[in-house]
Design an enzyme around this catalytic site. Sequence first.
Site, short mmCIF file in Angstrom:
data_model
loop_
_atom_site.label_atom_id
_atom_site.label_comp_id
_atom_site.label_asym_id
_atom_site.label_seq_id
_atom_site.Cartn_x
_atom_site.Cartn_y
_atom_site.Cartn_z
N ASN A 263 -8.46 -12.67 4.43
CA ASN A 263 -8.79 -12.20 3.36
C ASN A 263 -10.70 -12.26 3.01
O ASN A 263 -10.98 -13.17 3.66
CB ASN A 263 -8.10 -12.86 1.98
CG ASN A 263 -8.49 -11.84 0.82
OD1 ASN A 263 -9.39 -11.63 0.32
ND2 ASN A 263 -7.32 -11.51 0.13
N ASN B 189 0.84 -1.27 -0.16
CA ASN B 189 -0.04 0.03 -0.01
C ASN B 189 0.87 1.34 0.05
O ASN B 189 2.02 1.02 0.43
CB ASN B 189 -1.23 0.14 1.18
CG ASN B 189 -2.06 -1.18 1.23
OD1 ASN B 189 -2.04 -1.66 0.01
ND2 ASN B 189 -2.56 -1.44 2.13
N CYS C 129 16.18 12.54 -12.02
CA CYS C 129 17.29 11.85 -11.03
C CYS C 129 16.84 11.47 -9.90
O CYS C 129 17.60 10.87 -9.16
CB CYS C 129 18.07 13.33 -10.67
SG CYS C 129 17.06 14.34 -9.46
N CYS D 99 12.02 19.67 -10.84
CA CYS D 99 13.12 19.51 -9.90
C CYS D 99 14.33 20.51 -10.29
O CYS D 99 14.20 20.98 -11.28
CB CYS D 99 13.65 17.87 -10.03
SG CYS D 99 15.25 17.57 -9.24
N ASP E 217 -0.56 4.21 0.90
CA ASP E 217 -1.29 5.26 1.68
C ASP E 217 -1.04 5.67 3.17
O ASP E 217 -1.32 6.90 3.62
CB ASP E 217 -2.80 4.70 1.98
CG ASP E 217 -2.86 3.38 2.47
OD1 ASP E 217 -2.09 3.07 3.55
OD2 ASP E 217 -3.71 2.44 2.38
N CYS F 114 11.72 13.14 -8.18
CA CYS F 114 12.16 13.68 -9.50
C CYS F 114 12.04 12.53 -10.64
O CYS F 114 12.40 11.46 -10.34
CB CYS F 114 13.69 14.30 -9.62
SG CYS F 114 13.89 14.85 -11.41
N HIS G 110 5.64 -0.58 -2.78
CA HIS G 110 5.11 0.34 -3.84
C HIS G 110 5.55 1.97 -3.54
O HIS G 110 4.78 2.66 -4.31
CB HIS G 110 3.91 -0.18 -4.31
CG HIS G 110 3.67 -1.40 -4.88
ND1 HIS G 110 2.58 -2.15 -5.08
CD2 HIS G 110 4.67 -2.11 -5.06
CE1 HIS G 110 2.66 -3.54 -5.27
NE2 HIS G 110 4.19 -3.53 -5.41
N GLU H 93 -12.10 -13.08 0.74
CA GLU H 93 -12.28 -14.22 -0.24
C GLU H 93 -11.08 -14.96 -0.59
O GLU H 93 -10.03 -14.65 -0.31
CB GLU H 93 -12.80 -13.53 -1.77
CG GLU H 93 -12.03 -12.67 -2.40
CD GLU H 93 -12.83 -11.97 -3.58
OE1 GLU H 93 -11.88 -11.80 -4.21
OE2 GLU H 93 -13.96 -11.63 -3.45
P1 OAD Z 1 -6.10 -5.79 -4.83
O1 OAD Z 1 -6.92 -5.04 -5.16
O2 OAD Z 1 -5.64 -6.72 -5.77
O3 OAD Z 1 -6.65 -6.85 -3.67
C1 OAD Z 1 -7.19 -6.66 -2.51
C2 OAD Z 1 -7.81 -8.01 -1.84
O4 OAD Z 1 -8.07 -7.32 -0.57
C3 OAD Z 1 -8.48 -8.75 -2.48
O5 OAD Z 1 -8.16 -10.06 -2.43
C4 OAD Z 1 -9.83 -8.76 -1.64
O6 OAD Z 1 -10.60 -9.98 -1.48
C5 OAD Z 1 -9.30 -8.27 -0.24
N1 OAD Z 1 -10.20 -7.37 0.71
C6 OAD Z 1 -10.94 -6.48 0.27
N2 OAD Z 1 -11.56 -5.84 1.46
C7 OAD Z 1 -11.04 -6.36 2.45
C8 OAD Z 1 -10.95 -6.49 4.01
N3 OAD Z 1 -11.94 -5.76 4.40
N4 OAD Z 1 -10.22 -7.45 4.83
C9 OAD Z 1 -9.60 -8.30 4.14
N5 OAD Z 1 -9.28 -8.46 2.92
C10 OAD Z 1 -10.11 -7.69 2.04
O7 OAD Z 1 -4.95 -5.30 -3.89
P2 OAD Z 1 -3.50 -5.53 -3.83
O8 OAD Z 1 -3.35 -7.13 -3.68
O9 OAD Z 1 -2.79 -4.69 -2.81
O10 OAD Z 1 0.18 -1.89 -7.44
O11 OAD Z 1 -2.75 -5.28 -5.32
C11 OAD Z 1 -1.35 -5.27 -5.30
C12 OAD Z 1 -0.94 -4.21 -6.45
O12 OAD Z 1 -1.73 -4.11 -7.61
C13 OAD Z 1 -1.19 -2.97 -5.76
O13 OAD Z 1 -0.28 -2.64 -4.85
C14 OAD Z 1 -1.08 -1.98 -6.75
C15 OAD Z 1 -2.08 -2.82 -7.72
O14 OAD Z 1 -1.80 -2.67 -9.04
C16 OAD Z 1 0.82 -0.85 -7.88
O15 OAD Z 1 0.15 0.08 -8.04
C17 OAD Z 1 2.09 -0.95 -8.38
#
Ligand code: OAD
Length: 248
Positions: free
Chosen positions: A213, A102, A130, A148, A104, A127, A119, A215
């Site tokens: 998770n 994340n 650079c 920059c 955030d 920049c 990430h 799911e």
């Molecule tokens: P995803 O959006 O791919 O997956 C989110 C997961 O969280 C899913 O499997 C949902 O089932 C689960 N989920 C949703 N709400 C939940 C909750 N309240 N409690 C538990 N699980 C929950 O997100 P990421 O796996 O983080 O990369 O995605 C990986 C990367 O893909 C991100 O960092 C981003 C994206 O493209 C970049 O931007 C480089």
Amino acid sequence: MLEITKEFRNVLKSAGSVAVLTGAGISAESGVPTFRGEEGLWKKFRAEELASVDGFMSNPELVWEWYMFRRNIINSVSPNPGHYALAEMEKLFDNFTLITQNVDGLHKLSGSENIFELHGNILKNKCFECGKPYTEEIDPESGEHPNCECGGKVRPDVVWFGEMLPEAAINGAFEAASRAELFFSVGTSALVQPAASMPIIAKQGGAYLVEVNLEPTPLTDVADCSFLGKSGEILPQIVEILKSEKVG
Ligand code: OAD
């Protein structure tokens, strides 16, 4: 109260080295949209236009608009019980590493300390040429984006598709995964590499693998223990059990 196996209870009690991988799901209960799934950002927006080097080179204004939109969301939300549970967990183990996909910053805000942000961080800038951090305030209303001192365009300090991950973060994360005795994968679809391989590496190194998770994911069958539900509800219960085990 959450039902856990005797085996998981024993690992909770004895593990000296713990690592956690988090994804967008842990921040979902704070109001930060996830990327995949029905309401996911990548259902409505095109990642290659908005989160790639090519996208930024061909239309930096559009990319900035997208990041300002997401920054506004992130600036208006707070950590949820899932984030706080992990911050508390860190204090209960001798060796604890939080690896997050994340951007955030909510883990830091909730009190976690030993964090690898794979990430990047959406609230920071650097920049494009650079790579130097850009720490001046950017006025989101002005619509203008600074350069920059080297003349390169300033960009958000996040990892885009096709880019390398920050070296220190990736090395630290792999190291923590391979020495973990207990590894949690929380709120991630476990689809994006290299993060997705970390739970597998941990398991191959002998860690007890726990997934939280909403799911099932590709990791579910590999995990020793899988909790289907909201991380903001499940993690605090795991911490309560952990505290009772440590005391008992
Ligand atoms: P995803 O959006 O791919 O997956 C989110 C997961 O969280 C899913 O499997 C949902 O089932 C689960 N989920 C949703 N709400 C939940 C909750 N309240 N409690 C538990 N699980 C929950 O997100 P990421 O796996 O983080 O990369 O995605 C990986 C990367 O893909 C991100 O960092 C981003 C994206 O493209 C970049 O931007 C480089």
